[in-house]
Design a protein around this motif. Structure first.
Motif, PDB file in Angstrom:
ATOM      1  N   ASN A 124      -7.616   5.017  -2.544  1.00  0.00           N
ATOM      2  CA  ASN A 124      -8.019   3.623  -2.400  1.00  0.00           C
ATOM      3  C   ASN A 124      -6.785   2.723  -2.344  1.00  0.00           C
ATOM      4  O   ASN A 124      -6.681   1.850  -1.473  1.00  0.00           O
ATOM      5  CB  ASN A 124      -8.943   3.227  -3.555  1.00  0.00           C
ATOM      6  CG  ASN A 124      -9.612   1.893  -3.351  1.00  0.00           C
ATOM      7  OD1 ASN A 124      -9.933   1.506  -2.234  1.00  0.00           O
ATOM      8  ND2 ASN A 124      -9.833   1.184  -4.439  1.00  0.00           N
ATOM      9  N   GLN A 183      -6.039  -2.656  -9.022  1.00  0.00           N
ATOM     10  CA  GLN A 183      -6.265  -1.207  -9.080  1.00  0.00           C
ATOM     11  C   GLN A 183      -5.223  -0.519  -9.951  1.00  0.00           C
ATOM     12  O   GLN A 183      -5.230   0.709 -10.080  1.00  0.00           O
ATOM     13  CB  GLN A 183      -6.252  -0.619  -7.667  1.00  0.00           C
ATOM     14  CG  GLN A 183      -7.319  -1.191  -6.746  1.00  0.00           C
ATOM     15  CD  GLN A 183      -8.704  -1.055  -7.323  1.00  0.00           C
ATOM     16  OE1 GLN A 183      -9.166   0.045  -7.594  1.00  0.00           O
ATOM     17  NE2 GLN A 183      -9.373  -2.177  -7.536  1.00  0.00           N
ATOM     18  N   ASP A 207     -15.232   0.937  -5.686  1.00  0.00           N
ATOM     19  CA  ASP A 207     -14.527  -0.338  -5.793  1.00  0.00           C
ATOM     20  C   ASP A 207     -15.242  -1.356  -4.907  1.00  0.00           C
ATOM     21  O   ASP A 207     -14.818  -1.653  -3.798  1.00  0.00           O
ATOM     22  CB  ASP A 207     -13.058  -0.154  -5.387  1.00  0.00           C
ATOM     23  CG  ASP A 207     -12.252  -1.437  -5.447  1.00  0.00           C
ATOM     24  OD1 ASP A 207     -12.756  -2.459  -5.954  1.00  0.00           O
ATOM     25  OD2 ASP A 207     -11.094  -1.407  -4.973  1.00  0.00           O
ATOM     26  N   ALA A 252     -14.389   5.192  -3.975  1.00  0.00           N
ATOM     27  CA  ALA A 252     -13.762   4.912  -5.269  1.00  0.00           C
ATOM     28  C   ALA A 252     -14.629   3.997  -6.134  1.00  0.00           C
ATOM     29  O   ALA A 252     -14.227   3.637  -7.237  1.00  0.00           O
ATOM     30  CB  ALA A 252     -12.391   4.279  -5.055  1.00  0.00           C
ATOM     31  N   MET A 308      -4.479   8.653 -13.053  1.00  0.00           N
ATOM     32  CA  MET A 308      -5.148   8.090 -11.887  1.00  0.00           C
ATOM     33  C   MET A 308      -5.730   9.230 -11.059  1.00  0.00           C
ATOM     34  O   MET A 308      -5.061  10.229 -10.815  1.00  0.00           O
ATOM     35  CB  MET A 308      -4.140   7.274 -11.076  1.00  0.00           C
ATOM     36  CG  MET A 308      -4.753   6.637  -9.860  1.00  0.00           C
ATOM     37  SD  MET A 308      -3.643   5.501  -8.996  1.00  0.00           S
ATOM     38  CE  MET A 308      -3.276   4.329 -10.270  1.00  0.00           C
ATOM     39  N   SER A 364      -8.824   7.210  -6.621  1.00  0.00           N
ATOM     40  CA  SER A 364      -8.197   5.914  -6.904  1.00  0.00           C
ATOM     41  C   SER A 364      -6.899   5.761  -6.110  1.00  0.00           C
ATOM     42  O   SER A 364      -6.623   4.681  -5.570  1.00  0.00           O
ATOM     43  CB  SER A 364      -7.906   5.772  -8.394  1.00  0.00           C
ATOM     44  OG  SER A 364      -9.105   5.787  -9.129  1.00  0.00           O
TER      45      SER A 364
END
Length: 147
Positions: free
Chosen positions: A8, A66, A121, A119, A1, A5
């Protein structure tokens, strides 16, 4: 990871914890509000805590998407929630403290939106933007009621 990430996930966890704290606070105020505006505030607080309760699930599921586990104990959520004030006793103090709580959570959401964008996302950005919109509207209405 990656560190992006993880940042986040950490941001989503922070929003989840603060949402939990505001949920408990609002639900407690719903139970204990008194005074001339009892009925109106009782209803407003109920609408707010129901929205916050539903948001907990949405935010926790974003954490799971995630690849992380969402906090699954009261202790874990409280640790993420940050310091808690003594409960307010008067209706006016309840509204004032909820304004403070919504403002703090809105700021955490703004930070989390930036982190989610970094990220890449986009779904979390959307979820968080929807949450921010709701908190800003609640803030507007609560502040307007104090004037």
């Amino acid at each position: 990871m990656t560190s992006v990430s993880q940042s986040n996930i950490d941001s989503l966890n922070a929003v989840l914890g603060q949402t939990f704290r505001l949920y408990v606070q609002t639900h407690g105020y719903h139970w204990n509000v008194e005074g001339p505006n009892f009925r109106q505030l009782h209803v407003v607080f109920e609408e707010q805590y129901q929205n916050l309760w539903a948001a907990l699930d949405v935010i926790a599921e974003r954490i799971r998407t995630q690849g992380a586990y969402a906090p699954a104990s009261v202790a874990a959520l409280v640790a993420l929630a940050g310091p808690e004030e003594e409960p307010a006793q008067s209706a006016e103090d309840m509204v004032a403290r909820l304004i403070t709580g919504h403002e703090a959570l809105a700021n955490a959401i703004r930070d989390a939106i930036k982190t989610a964008a970094e990220a890449e996302d986009e779904v979390s950005v959307g979820v968080l933007s929807d949450r921010l919109e709701w908190h800003e509207k609640e803030l507007w209405m609560m502040k307007a009621s104090t004037r």
